[in-house]
Motif scaffolding. Structure first.
Motif, PDB file in Angstrom:
ATOM      1  N   THR A  57      51.193 108.576 -34.604  1.00  0.00           N
ATOM      2  CA  THR A  57      52.004 108.254 -33.426  1.00  0.00           C
ATOM      3  C   THR A  57      51.387 108.734 -32.119  1.00  0.00           C
ATOM      4  O   THR A  57      51.860 108.387 -31.048  1.00  0.00           O
ATOM      5  CB  THR A  57      53.399 108.903 -33.567  1.00  0.00           C
ATOM      6  OG1 THR A  57      53.237 110.326 -33.685  1.00  0.00           O
ATOM      7  CG2 THR A  57      54.112 108.376 -34.801  1.00  0.00           C
ATOM      8  N   ASN A  58      50.322 109.547 -32.193  1.00  0.00           N
ATOM      9  CA  ASN A  58      49.761 110.105 -30.962  1.00  0.00           C
ATOM     10  C   ASN A  58      49.268 109.025 -30.013  1.00  0.00           C
ATOM     11  O   ASN A  58      49.440 109.108 -28.804  1.00  0.00           O
ATOM     12  CB  ASN A  58      48.598 111.048 -31.294  1.00  0.00           C
ATOM     13  CG  ASN A  58      49.080 112.337 -31.926  1.00  0.00           C
ATOM     14  OD1 ASN A  58      50.222 112.719 -31.749  1.00  0.00           O
ATOM     15  ND2 ASN A  58      48.201 112.999 -32.667  1.00  0.00           N
ATOM     16  N   ALA A  59      48.626 107.986 -30.583  1.00  0.00           N
ATOM     17  CA  ALA A  59      48.028 106.959 -29.735  1.00  0.00           C
ATOM     18  C   ALA A  59      49.080 106.216 -28.919  1.00  0.00           C
ATOM     19  O   ALA A  59      48.843 105.835 -27.779  1.00  0.00           O
ATOM     20  CB  ALA A  59      47.230 105.981 -30.590  1.00  0.00           C
ATOM     21  N   SER A  60      50.263 106.015 -29.499  1.00  0.00           N
ATOM     22  CA  SER A  60      51.289 105.259 -28.788  1.00  0.00           C
ATOM     23  C   SER A  60      51.802 105.996 -27.559  1.00  0.00           C
ATOM     24  O   SER A  60      52.400 105.400 -26.671  1.00  0.00           O
ATOM     25  CB  SER A  60      52.454 104.948 -29.737  1.00  0.00           C
ATOM     26  OG  SER A  60      53.062 106.153 -30.188  1.00  0.00           O
ATOM     27  N   CYS A  61      51.560 107.314 -27.515  1.00  0.00           N
ATOM     28  CA  CYS A  61      52.020 108.115 -26.387  1.00  0.00           C
ATOM     29  C   CYS A  61      50.932 108.320 -25.331  1.00  0.00           C
ATOM     30  O   CYS A  61      51.151 109.040 -24.357  1.00  0.00           O
ATOM     31  CB  CYS A  61      52.497 109.480 -26.872  1.00  0.00           C
ATOM     32  SG  CYS A  61      53.862 109.409 -28.057  1.00  0.00           S
ATOM     33  N   ALA A  62      49.783 107.736 -25.535  1.00  0.00           N
ATOM     34  CA  ALA A  62      48.658 107.969 -24.634  1.00  0.00           C
ATOM     35  C   ALA A  62      48.965 107.449 -23.233  1.00  0.00           C
ATOM     36  O   ALA A  62      49.414 106.319 -23.065  1.00  0.00           O
ATOM     37  CB  ALA A  62      47.404 107.304 -25.173  1.00  0.00           C
ATOM     38  N   GLU A  63      48.710 108.306 -22.239  1.00  0.00           N
ATOM     39  CA  GLU A  63      48.914 107.911 -20.845  1.00  0.00           C
ATOM     40  C   GLU A  63      47.640 107.320 -20.246  1.00  0.00           C
ATOM     41  O   GLU A  63      47.713 106.552 -19.289  1.00  0.00           O
ATOM     42  CB  GLU A  63      49.334 109.132 -20.036  1.00  0.00           C
ATOM     43  CG  GLU A  63      50.630 109.774 -20.521  1.00  0.00           C
ATOM     44  CD  GLU A  63      50.862 111.128 -19.875  1.00  0.00           C
ATOM     45  OE1 GLU A  63      50.040 111.526 -19.029  1.00  0.00           O
ATOM     46  OE2 GLU A  63      51.864 111.789 -20.219  1.00  0.00           O
ATOM     47  N   ALA A  64      46.503 107.694 -20.792  1.00  0.00           N
ATOM     48  CA  ALA A  64      45.231 107.187 -20.293  1.00  0.00           C
ATOM     49  C   ALA A  64      44.291 106.973 -21.469  1.00  0.00           C
ATOM     50  O   ALA A  64      44.273 107.759 -22.411  1.00  0.00           O
ATOM     51  CB  ALA A  64      44.613 108.170 -19.300  1.00  0.00           C
ATOM     52  N   VAL A  65      43.534 105.882 -21.400  1.00  0.00           N
ATOM     53  CA  VAL A  65      42.556 105.555 -22.434  1.00  0.00           C
ATOM     54  C   VAL A  65      41.227 105.294 -21.722  1.00  0.00           C
ATOM     55  O   VAL A  65      41.134 104.384 -20.899  1.00  0.00           O
ATOM     56  CB  VAL A  65      42.984 104.313 -23.239  1.00  0.00           C
ATOM     57  CG1 VAL A  65      41.974 104.020 -24.337  1.00  0.00           C
ATOM     58  CG2 VAL A  65      44.380 104.499 -23.817  1.00  0.00           C
ATOM     59  N   THR A  66      40.229 106.092 -22.014  1.00  0.00           N
ATOM     60  CA  THR A  66      38.961 106.028 -21.294  1.00  0.00           C
ATOM     61  C   THR A  66      37.801 105.906 -22.273  1.00  0.00           C
ATOM     62  O   THR A  66      37.722 106.675 -23.235  1.00  0.00           O
ATOM     63  CB  THR A  66      38.748 107.296 -20.439  1.00  0.00           C
ATOM     64  OG1 THR A  66      39.897 107.516 -19.620  1.00  0.00           O
ATOM     65  CG2 THR A  66      37.525 107.151 -19.555  1.00  0.00           C
ATOM     66  N   PRO A  67      36.895 104.952 -22.046  1.00  0.00           N
ATOM     67  CA  PRO A  67      35.716 104.850 -22.914  1.00  0.00           C
ATOM     68  C   PRO A  67      34.798 106.038 -22.664  1.00  0.00           C
ATOM     69  O   PRO A  67      34.446 106.339 -21.529  1.00  0.00           O
ATOM     70  CB  PRO A  67      35.066 103.538 -22.472  1.00  0.00           C
ATOM     71  CG  PRO A  67      35.472 103.379 -21.045  1.00  0.00           C
ATOM     72  CD  PRO A  67      36.854 103.970 -20.954  1.00  0.00           C
TER      73      PRO A  67
END
Length: 261
Positions: free
Chosen positions: A203-213
């Motif tokens: 479930t951690n990914a669904s709470c991500a506020e920022a996604v950076t390569p």
């Protein structure tokens, strides 16, 4: 082993199932544009510290050719060296080319014997460095570092690398484009990057506020997810290793298509 002042690994993890070897990662880092400094472990107390390496290249033998200011301690030590009496360590710091928490992605060290490049060695080094970009004017020294050992501590783990492994390794074919590609992904493909959350378990990914390569190589893409003060990394492998930009485009398209289904 710390024969040349290279730190011994705190742990000895195995390589991930698919990814660049430790030797390939060192070779890629050495031939990248990451900042590097050269130090003399046996320097007398009070002497100036590490010297900035302006440019560097690797010969087929595994020898490193380094361009440093004439006035730096390493150049002076090499100028007065006889045979292989001067040992030196080059440290390279790899910093992510995008805005992300904890931007240092890793460090690499190559240690060995330092001499002033002369004769045929100087010609070889000058040719290799010329291929990397314009050579500066007077005031610079060309040095040769005969590798004795290398060490890498990065997002993959930590490992020693032997000189023959370094000589035989190839740099990642995407390394020269990585910074531009990551910046482009971060600036123009935010929605697609966020869609990668669907490929993760938990479930951690669904709470991500920022996604950076965070990193890109021929085997896949590494992404950093941030939620509040915490963050975690995830790696997305390509169906097959890529060798050029055209293959990378196809692999990225397949990755984003898989995330959107």
């Amino acid at each position: 082993m710390t024969r040349f002042g290279v730190p011994a690994p705190a742990r000895c993890p195995g390589e991930e199932a698919r990814g660049p070897s430790a030797a390939e990662r060192v070779r890629t880092l050495v031939e990248s544009n990451a900042s590097a400094v050269l130090s003399i472990p046996e320097a007398e107390p009070g002497e100036p510290g590490p010297s900035v390496v302006e440019a560097r290249a690797v010969a087929g033998t595994g020898d490193l050719f380094l361009l440093v200011p004439d006035a730096c301690p390493a150049a002076r030590a090499a100028a007065h060296a006889r045979d292989d009496e001067v040992t030196a360590v080059m440290e390279i710091t790899d910093i992510a080319p995008v805005a992300v928490p904890h931007r240092v992605r890793g460090r690499g060290w190559v240690a060995g014997w330092l001499t002033a490049a002369q004769g045929r060695a100087h010609a070889t080094g000058a040719r290799l460095l010329a291929d990397c970009g314009p050579m500066p004017g007077p005031g610079w020294s060309l040095l040769r570092l005969e590798a004795g050992e290398a060490y890498i501590d990065d997002l993959w783990g930590s490992s020693h690398v032997e000189p023959d492994e370094l000589a035989e390794a190839d740099p990642d074919p995407l390394a020269r484009y990585e910074a531009e590609l990551l910046q482009h992904l971060a600036a123009a493909h935010g929605a697609q990057l966020r869609s990668l959350c669907s490929l993760l378990d938990g479930t951690n990914a669904s709470c991500a506020e920022a996604v950076t390569p965070l990193g890109l190589d021929r085997f896949g893409l590494r992404v950093r997810f941030r939620a509040g003060a915490s963050c975690f990394d995830a790696r997305f492998e390509f169906p097959a290793p890529v060798g050029d930009i055209a293959q990378l485009r196809r692999a990225m398209r397949q990755l984003f298509e898989a995330a959107s289904t």
